[in-house]
Design a protein around this motif. Structure first.
Motif, PDB file in Angstrom:
ATOM      1  N   THR A 197       0.827  -1.208   0.000  1.00 24.93           N
ATOM      2  CA  THR A 197       0.000   0.000   0.000  1.00 24.93           C
ATOM      3  C   THR A 197       0.857   1.253   0.000  1.00 24.93           C
ATOM      4  O   THR A 197       0.618   2.195  -0.774  1.00 24.93           O
ATOM      5  CB  THR A 197      -0.929   0.004   1.224  1.00 24.93           C
ATOM      6  N   VAL A 198       1.872   1.288   0.873  1.00 27.50           N
ATOM      7  CA  VAL A 198       2.752   2.459   0.947  1.00 27.50           C
ATOM      8  C   VAL A 198       3.490   2.658  -0.371  1.00 27.50           C
ATOM      9  O   VAL A 198       3.606   3.783  -0.870  1.00 27.50           O
ATOM     10  CB  VAL A 198       3.747   2.308   2.114  1.00 27.50           C
ATOM     11  N   ALA A 199       3.986   1.570  -0.953  1.00 26.88           N
ATOM     12  CA  ALA A 199       4.708   1.679  -2.224  1.00 26.88           C
ATOM     13  C   ALA A 199       3.802   2.203  -3.327  1.00 26.88           C
ATOM     14  O   ALA A 199       4.213   3.048  -4.135  1.00 26.88           O
ATOM     15  CB  ALA A 199       5.286   0.317  -2.609  1.00 26.88           C
ATOM     16  N   THR A 200       2.562   1.733  -3.348  1.00 26.33           N
ATOM     17  CA  THR A 200       1.620   2.176  -4.381  1.00 26.33           C
ATOM     18  C   THR A 200       1.315   3.657  -4.249  1.00 26.33           C
ATOM     19  O   THR A 200       1.334   4.404  -5.237  1.00 26.33           O
ATOM     20  CB  THR A 200       0.317   1.358  -4.282  1.00 26.33           C
ATOM     21  N   VAL A 201       1.042   4.087  -3.021  1.00 23.22           N
ATOM     22  CA  VAL A 201       0.741   5.503  -2.793  1.00 23.22           C
ATOM     23  C   VAL A 201       1.967   6.364  -3.083  1.00 23.22           C
ATOM     24  O   VAL A 201       1.867   7.435  -3.700  1.00 23.22           O
ATOM     25  CB  VAL A 201       0.250   5.726  -1.347  1.00 23.22           C
ATOM     26  N   ALA A 202       3.148   5.901  -2.642  1.00 24.15           N
ATOM     27  CA  ALA A 202       4.369   6.691  -2.809  1.00 24.15           C
ATOM     28  C   ALA A 202       4.735   6.875  -4.276  1.00 24.15           C
ATOM     29  O   ALA A 202       5.299   7.903  -4.652  1.00 24.15           O
ATOM     30  CB  ALA A 202       5.518   6.032  -2.057  1.00 24.15           C
ATOM     31  N   ARG A 203       4.434   5.903  -5.108  1.00 24.91           N
ATOM     32  CA  ARG A 203       4.746   6.036  -6.529  1.00 24.91           C
ATOM     33  C   ARG A 203       3.862   7.091  -7.192  1.00 24.91           C
ATOM     34  O   ARG A 203       4.293   7.785  -8.104  1.00 24.91           O
ATOM     35  CB  ARG A 203       4.556   4.690  -7.238  1.00 24.91           C
ATOM     36  N   VAL A 204       2.619   7.180  -6.733  1.00 27.73           N
ATOM     37  CA  VAL A 204       1.670   8.101  -7.361  1.00 27.73           C
ATOM     38  C   VAL A 204       1.703   9.477  -6.709  1.00 27.73           C
ATOM     39  O   VAL A 204       1.755  10.506  -7.382  1.00 27.73           O
ATOM     40  CB  VAL A 204       0.235   7.511  -7.282  1.00 27.73           C
ATOM     41  N   ARG A 205       1.672   9.502  -5.372  1.00 31.41           N
ATOM     42  CA  ARG A 205       1.644  10.767  -4.636  1.00 31.41           C
ATOM     43  C   ARG A 205       2.602  10.716  -3.453  1.00 31.41           C
ATOM     44  O   ARG A 205       2.172  10.611  -2.303  1.00 31.41           O
ATOM     45  CB  ARG A 205       0.220  11.051  -4.152  1.00 31.41           C
ATOM     46  N   PRO A 206       3.896  10.783  -3.681  1.00 33.79           N
ATOM     47  CA  PRO A 206       4.844  10.735  -2.549  1.00 33.79           C
ATOM     48  C   PRO A 206       4.643  11.874  -1.568  1.00 33.79           C
ATOM     49  O   PRO A 206       5.027  11.769  -0.400  1.00 33.79           O
ATOM     50  CB  PRO A 206       6.211  10.817  -3.233  1.00 33.79           C
ATOM     51  N   ASP A 207       4.040  12.961  -2.008  1.00 37.28           N
ATOM     52  CA  ASP A 207       3.850  14.117  -1.135  1.00 37.28           C
ATOM     53  C   ASP A 207       2.830  13.872  -0.036  1.00 37.28           C
ATOM     54  O   ASP A 207       2.780  14.628   0.943  1.00 37.28           O
ATOM     55  CB  ASP A 207       3.425  15.333  -1.961  1.00 37.28           C
ATOM     56  N   VAL A 208       1.999  12.823  -0.178  1.00 37.24           N
ATOM     57  CA  VAL A 208       1.004  12.555   0.859  1.00 37.24           C
ATOM     58  C   VAL A 208       1.446  11.444   1.802  1.00 37.24           C
ATOM     59  O   VAL A 208       0.701  11.074   2.714  1.00 37.24           O
ATOM     60  CB  VAL A 208      -0.382  12.208   0.257  1.00 37.24           C
ATOM     61  N   VAL A 209       2.621  10.903   1.597  1.00 34.12           N
ATOM     62  CA  VAL A 209       3.162   9.892   2.520  1.00 34.12           C
ATOM     63  C   VAL A 209       3.925  10.630   3.622  1.00 34.12           C
ATOM     64  O   VAL A 209       5.000  11.178   3.400  1.00 34.12           O
ATOM     65  CB  VAL A 209       4.078   8.894   1.796  1.00 34.12           C
ATOM     66  N   TYR A 210       3.375  10.651   4.798  1.00 31.25           N
ATOM     67  CA  TYR A 210       3.898  11.446   5.915  1.00 31.25           C
ATOM     68  C   TYR A 210       5.375  11.185   6.160  1.00 31.25           C
ATOM     69  O   TYR A 210       6.173  12.119   6.287  1.00 31.25           O
ATOM     70  CB  TYR A 210       3.081  11.111   7.164  1.00 31.25           C
ATOM     71  N   ALA A 211       5.753   9.921   6.257  1.00 35.84           N
ATOM     72  CA  ALA A 211       7.138   9.596   6.601  1.00 35.84           C
ATOM     73  C   ALA A 211       8.112  10.074   5.529  1.00 35.84           C
ATOM     74  O   ALA A 211       9.170  10.633   5.845  1.00 35.84           O
ATOM     75  CB  ALA A 211       7.282   8.085   6.811  1.00 35.84           C
ATOM     76  N   LEU A 212       7.776   9.878   4.269  1.00 35.87           N
ATOM     77  CA  LEU A 212       8.662  10.336   3.197  1.00 35.87           C
ATOM     78  C   LEU A 212       8.778  11.847   3.199  1.00 35.87           C
ATOM     79  O   LEU A 212       9.873  12.403   3.049  1.00 35.87           O
ATOM     80  CB  LEU A 212       8.126   9.862   1.837  1.00 35.87           C
ATOM     81  N   ARG A 213       7.658  12.522   3.377  1.00 41.31           N
ATOM     82  CA  ARG A 213       7.670  13.980   3.354  1.00 41.31           C
ATOM     83  C   ARG A 213       8.520  14.535   4.489  1.00 41.31           C
ATOM     84  O   ARG A 213       9.313  15.467   4.294  1.00 41.31           O
ATOM     85  CB  ARG A 213       6.233  14.504   3.458  1.00 41.31           C
TER      86      ARG A 213
END
Length: 236
Positions: free
Chosen positions: A206-222
């Protein structure tokens, strides 16, 4: 997982832990959630709020699906690590707690008198353990989609086992049946390790899928890509 201890369920039913201990953990859960509300207000913005709603809905859906772990043992995702990765620890804990309240009141999944016990284990302890590990992992892993997915997997496995041991502590303090504490601890850890692996695979995907499309909404990455403090300062 609303079942007696003999089936090693994560949701605690009424009567498994005595009234005084249940009351103490109800207070702990209330104080912990109030603290999360105060800090979550710093994180919530137009970007994070809709993601939090989606995370809560996703956790609710997957928690309704029980899957066999061992003969007589079933489990489900807890969602603390996934929530912490996507929306942070404070909002994430509130998402999980909201799901637990709805499940308890509408589906009798977990006892009403045990709601504080369940919230403490799954929403507070599980999410806290997951995020503390995420902080460590995201400092050493690449701040990429693969790094975030790896952190989500490891944090999920560990947080599920930690949450299961929260129940062992509660049972040690106020268990109402005569069962070996060592046996309960070992069985809970073993079965929930398998549950955690399943949760980790789903969380990582799930995290990988979201991060590929919208990395800006992944709290930890941001947070870690920006180098901003990761615990209490408001989101960018």
């Amino acid at each position: 997982m609303d079942a007696p201890i003999t089936t090693e369920a994560m949701h605690i039913a009424n009567g498994i832990v005595n009234g005084p201990v249940s009351a103490v953990f109800a207070i702990i859960a209330a104080v912990g959630l109030a603290f999360c509300v105060l800090l979550a207000r710093q994180d919530l913005d137009d970007r994070l709020a809709p993601v939090a709603g989606l995370v809560a809905a996703f956790i609710f859906a997957v928690q309704m699906l029980n899957f066999p772990v061992l003969p007589g043992v079933s489990g489900h995702l807890l969602g603390g690590a996934l929530a912490a990765m996507l929306v942070g620890p404070w909002v994430g804990a509130l998402c999980v707690a909201t799901v637990l309240v709805v499940q308890c009141l509408l589906f009798a999944d977990g006892g009403l008198t045990a709601l504080g016990l369940n919230i403490t284990n799954m929403a507070l302890l599980g999410t806290a353990a997951a995020y503390l590990l995420i902080v460590v992992l995201m400092r050493v892993l690449p701040k990429t989609v693969g790094g975030a997915a790896t952190a989500a997997f490891i944090a999920s496995v560990v947080s599920v086992v930690v949450a299961s041991q929260g129940f062992v502590l509660q049972y040690a303090l106020g268990g109402t049946t005569e069962l070996s504490l060592a046996t309960i601890s070992a069985t809970m850890a073993g079965s929930h390790l398998l549950i955690g692996i399943g949760e980790g695979l789903i969380a990582a995907t799930t995290v990988a899928t979201v991060a590929r499309v919208r990395p800006d909404v992944v709290y930890a990455l941001r947070r870690f890509r920006s180098g901003a403090p990761v615990l209490v300062e408001s989101a960018a």
